[in-house]
Design an enzyme around this catalytic site. Structure first.
Site, PDB file in Angstrom:
ATOM      1  N   SER A   1      34.315  14.672 -61.937  1.00  0.00           N
ATOM      2  CA  SER A   1      34.429  15.293 -60.804  1.00  0.00           C
ATOM      3  C   SER A   1      34.680  16.154 -60.405  1.00  0.00           C
ATOM      4  O   SER A   1      34.479  15.668 -59.026  1.00  0.00           O
ATOM      5  CB  SER A   1      36.237  14.970 -61.448  1.00  0.00           C
ATOM      6  OG  SER A   1      37.145  13.762 -62.112  1.00  0.00           O
ATOM      7  N   ARG A   2      33.838  16.743 -61.347  1.00  0.00           N
ATOM      8  CA  ARG A   2      33.172  17.797 -60.328  1.00  0.00           C
ATOM      9  C   ARG A   2      32.124  17.463 -59.649  1.00  0.00           C
ATOM     10  O   ARG A   2      31.283  18.515 -58.604  1.00  0.00           O
ATOM     11  CB  ARG A   2      32.868  18.952 -61.280  1.00  0.00           C
ATOM     12  CG  ARG A   2      33.194  19.691 -62.246  1.00  0.00           C
ATOM     13  CD  ARG A   2      33.344  21.285 -62.934  1.00  0.00           C
ATOM     14  NE  ARG A   2      33.957  22.040 -63.279  1.00  0.00           N
ATOM     15  CZ  ARG A   2      35.094  21.381 -64.786  1.00  0.00           C
ATOM     16  NH1 ARG A   2      34.549  20.718 -65.318  1.00  0.00           N
ATOM     17  NH2 ARG A   2      36.093  22.485 -64.800  1.00  0.00           N
TER      18      ARG A   2
ATOM     19  N   LEU B   1      39.785  10.266 -61.451  1.00  0.00           N
ATOM     20  CA  LEU B   1      39.972   9.398 -61.710  1.00  0.00           C
ATOM     21  C   LEU B   1      38.148   8.871 -61.473  1.00  0.00           C
ATOM     22  O   LEU B   1      38.407   8.477 -59.928  1.00  0.00           O
ATOM     23  CB  LEU B   1      40.501   8.312 -62.202  1.00  0.00           C
ATOM     24  CG  LEU B   1      41.981   8.640 -62.754  1.00  0.00           C
ATOM     25  CD1 LEU B   1      42.701   7.406 -63.501  1.00  0.00           C
ATOM     26  CD2 LEU B   1      41.938   9.721 -64.189  1.00  0.00           C
TER      27      LEU B   1
ATOM     28  N   MET C   1      41.918  14.345 -66.532  1.00  0.00           N
ATOM     29  CA  MET C   1      42.121  15.672 -65.953  1.00  0.00           C
ATOM     30  C   MET C   1      42.230  14.544 -64.450  1.00  0.00           C
ATOM     31  O   MET C   1      42.574  15.689 -63.471  1.00  0.00           O
ATOM     32  CB  MET C   1      41.437  16.947 -65.760  1.00  0.00           C
ATOM     33  CG  MET C   1      41.818  17.385 -67.108  1.00  0.00           C
ATOM     34  SD  MET C   1      41.605  19.553 -67.025  1.00  0.00           S
ATOM     35  CE  MET C   1      39.131  19.579 -66.022  1.00  0.00           C
ATOM     36  N   GLY C   2      42.274  13.832 -64.223  1.00  0.00           N
ATOM     37  CA  GLY C   2      42.391  13.112 -62.526  1.00  0.00           C
ATOM     38  C   GLY C   2      41.478  13.108 -61.896  1.00  0.00           C
ATOM     39  O   GLY C   2      40.541  13.133 -62.363  1.00  0.00           O
TER      40      GLY C   2
ATOM     41  N   HIS D   1      36.075   7.801 -65.876  1.00  0.00           N
ATOM     42  CA  HIS D   1      37.745   7.182 -66.968  1.00  0.00           C
ATOM     43  C   HIS D   1      37.831   6.026 -66.922  1.00  0.00           C
ATOM     44  O   HIS D   1      39.051   5.524 -67.830  1.00  0.00           O
ATOM     45  CB  HIS D   1      38.633   7.990 -65.812  1.00  0.00           C
ATOM     46  CG  HIS D   1      38.091   9.201 -65.607  1.00  0.00           C
ATOM     47  ND1 HIS D   1      38.371   9.775 -64.386  1.00  0.00           N
ATOM     48  CD2 HIS D   1      38.409  10.733 -66.526  1.00  0.00           C
ATOM     49  CE1 HIS D   1      37.923  11.090 -64.855  1.00  0.00           C
ATOM     50  NE2 HIS D   1      38.005  11.527 -65.454  1.00  0.00           N
TER      51      HIS D   1
ATOM     52  N   GLY E   1      35.148  11.124 -73.810  1.00  0.00           N
ATOM     53  CA  GLY E   1      34.225  10.127 -73.237  1.00  0.00           C
ATOM     54  C   GLY E   1      32.802  11.473 -73.758  1.00  0.00           C
ATOM     55  O   GLY E   1      33.206  12.077 -74.198  1.00  0.00           O
TER      56      GLY E   1
ATOM     57  N   LYS F   1      28.261  10.164 -63.817  1.00  0.00           N
ATOM     58  CA  LYS F   1      29.710  10.993 -63.306  1.00  0.00           C
ATOM     59  C   LYS F   1      31.012  11.603 -63.734  1.00  0.00           C
ATOM     60  O   LYS F   1      30.831  11.644 -65.249  1.00  0.00           O
ATOM     61  CB  LYS F   1      30.574   9.381 -63.214  1.00  0.00           C
ATOM     62  CG  LYS F   1      29.479   7.989 -63.169  1.00  0.00           C
ATOM     63  CD  LYS F   1      30.375   7.598 -62.298  1.00  0.00           C
ATOM     64  CE  LYS F   1      29.501   6.313 -61.850  1.00  0.00           C
ATOM     65  NZ  LYS F   1      29.810   5.544 -59.968  1.00  0.00           N
TER      66      LYS F   1
HETATM   67  P1  AMP Z   1      38.343  15.150 -67.459  1.00  0.00           P
HETATM   68  O1  AMP Z   1      39.470  14.049 -66.309  1.00  0.00           O
HETATM   69  O2  AMP Z   1      37.167  15.582 -66.586  1.00  0.00           O
HETATM   70  O3  AMP Z   1      38.571  15.412 -68.613  1.00  0.00           O
HETATM   71  O4  AMP Z   1      37.275  13.721 -68.243  1.00  0.00           O
HETATM   72  C1  AMP Z   1      38.785  13.241 -69.740  1.00  0.00           C
HETATM   73  C2  AMP Z   1      38.051  11.940 -70.119  1.00  0.00           C
HETATM   74  O5  AMP Z   1      37.260  10.909 -69.684  1.00  0.00           O
HETATM   75  C3  AMP Z   1      37.228  12.749 -70.838  1.00  0.00           C
HETATM   76  O6  AMP Z   1      37.529  12.113 -72.155  1.00  0.00           O
HETATM   77  C4  AMP Z   1      35.081  12.581 -70.536  1.00  0.00           C
HETATM   78  O7  AMP Z   1      34.862  12.991 -71.942  1.00  0.00           O
HETATM   79  C5  AMP Z   1      35.519  11.433 -69.881  1.00  0.00           C
HETATM   80  N1  AMP Z   1      34.578  11.244 -69.507  1.00  0.00           N
HETATM   81  C6  AMP Z   1      34.874  12.090 -68.363  1.00  0.00           C
HETATM   82  N2  AMP Z   1      33.030  11.639 -67.176  1.00  0.00           N
HETATM   83  C7  AMP Z   1      32.575  10.141 -68.258  1.00  0.00           C
HETATM   84  C8  AMP Z   1      31.738  10.011 -67.410  1.00  0.00           C
HETATM   85  N3  AMP Z   1      30.646   9.890 -67.176  1.00  0.00           N
HETATM   86  N4  AMP Z   1      31.274   8.730 -68.783  1.00  0.00           N
HETATM   87  C9  AMP Z   1      32.536   8.646 -69.899  1.00  0.00           C
HETATM   88  N5  AMP Z   1      33.594   9.463 -69.724  1.00  0.00           N
HETATM   89  C10 AMP Z   1      33.889  10.601 -68.885  1.00  0.00           C
END
Ligand code: AMP
Length: 280
Positions: free
Chosen positions: A187-188, A33, A30-31, A37, A148, A185
């Site tokens: 984005s929130r 990054l 969802m960006g 990511h 992740g 880590k």
């Molecule tokens: P999101 O942008 O939050 O939807 O995350 C996109 C992908 O990045 C998902 O598969 C998440 O599980 C992965 N992800 C987000 N944060 C982490 C993290 N701290 N470590 C590993 N993978 C992550």
């Protein structure tokens, strides 16, 4: 690196890649990054000829009272990161490109995996996730997709969906990337003020307390859960959404530690809901 916003264009590009016999890896995001990511992108780069990162804040996975509008977005920053990591394509459609007027088809994962953990507080969330991923897989047709372990319930549900629907995508799980103090880590994390950011380490701390208990031979799940819950409650800014210990293979709640136990939690720090987990 090219940024593609149009579904048909993305489909043609993906088809060309596949017709040349090249392997295609995809990282759905969802960006906004961060290192989490990046680790998925690195893994995709190592194992595929071409890598596409999708950046799409998917409206169908947010509840009406959730942060869809305020979710952080920064395509310029994301593009720079992707470029530095050697990404070949960013797929960045507008919401109405993915869900035009009259859109009405959804992919609903089984209740066994959604009536628990995040699925309780976020009804409809995994329906949105499965729907958007089915669409993205259909558009990009990747050989491999990277997720992740931070979103562990998502990873398990996506694996099951791909198997049940014969989607033919290899789903790869990647370890959680953390800040130096242990906070996963996310984005929130940008929503946290200074005081909340300090308090947020309680998620990891409490899981490690539970782990220490298990390392010392404790098998009683209720006792382990209590150690974790008490630890979280010692942090005044933390409010528990859930702390669950389940069998990761079956998604059943358990009384004694199983071979593949998942400890998962969602905790509000102020207004921000954070998640973390450990597989033991
Ligand atoms: P999101 O942008 O939050 O939807 O995350 C996109 C992908 O990045 C998902 O598969 C998440 O599980 C992965 N992800 C987000 N944060 C982490 C993290 N701290 N470590 C590993 N993978 C992550």
């Amino acid at each position: 690196m090219k940024i593609i916003r149009n579904i048909e264009e993305m489909k043609i590009i993906s088809k060309e890649i596949k017709s040349k016999g090249m392997s295609l890896g995809m990282v759905p995001t969802m960006g906004f990054l961060h290192e989490g990511h990046k680790s998925l992108i690195k893994c995709a780069k190592e194992n595929n000829d071409i890598v596409t990162v999708s950046i799409f804040v998917n409206p169908t996975q947010f509840g009406p009272d959730e942060d869809y509008e305020s979710y952080p977005r920064d395509l310029e920053h994301d593009s720079k990161i992707c470029q530095m990591e050697g990404v070949d394509y960013i797929f960045h459609p507008e919401p109405d490109e993915m869900y035009p007027d009259g859109y009405s088809t959804f992919v609903i994962p089984g209740e066994k995996m959604t009536n628990i953990l995040c699925g309780i507080t976020r009804p409809g969330h995994f329906r949105g996730v499965c729907t958007v991923l089915t669409k993205l897989f259909s558009i990009i047709n990747p050989d491999n997709a990277y997720f992740g372990e931070k979103d562990i319930q998502q990873l398990a549900i996506v694996r099951k969906m791909v198997k049940d629907l014969n989607l033919g995508v290899n789903i790869n799980g990647c370890p959680i990337i953390r800040e130096e103090d242990g906070l996963a880590k996310s984005s929130r994390n940008t929503y946290l003020n200074e005081e909340e950011r300090k308090a947020a380490i309680i998620l990891r701390k409490s899981i490690l307390k539970g782990k220490e208990f298990m390392d010392n031979g404790e098998k009683n799940v209720e006792k382990i859960r209590k150690v974790i819950v008490d630890s979280i409650n010692s942090e005044p800014l933390a409010k528990i959404d859930y702390v669950e210990i389940i069998d990761f293979d079956t998604f059943d709640r358990i009384e004694k530690l199983s071979k593949n136990t998942l400890i998962a939690m969602a905790v509000y720090i102020g207004k921000t809901r954070l998640i973390d987990n450990l597989i033991y």
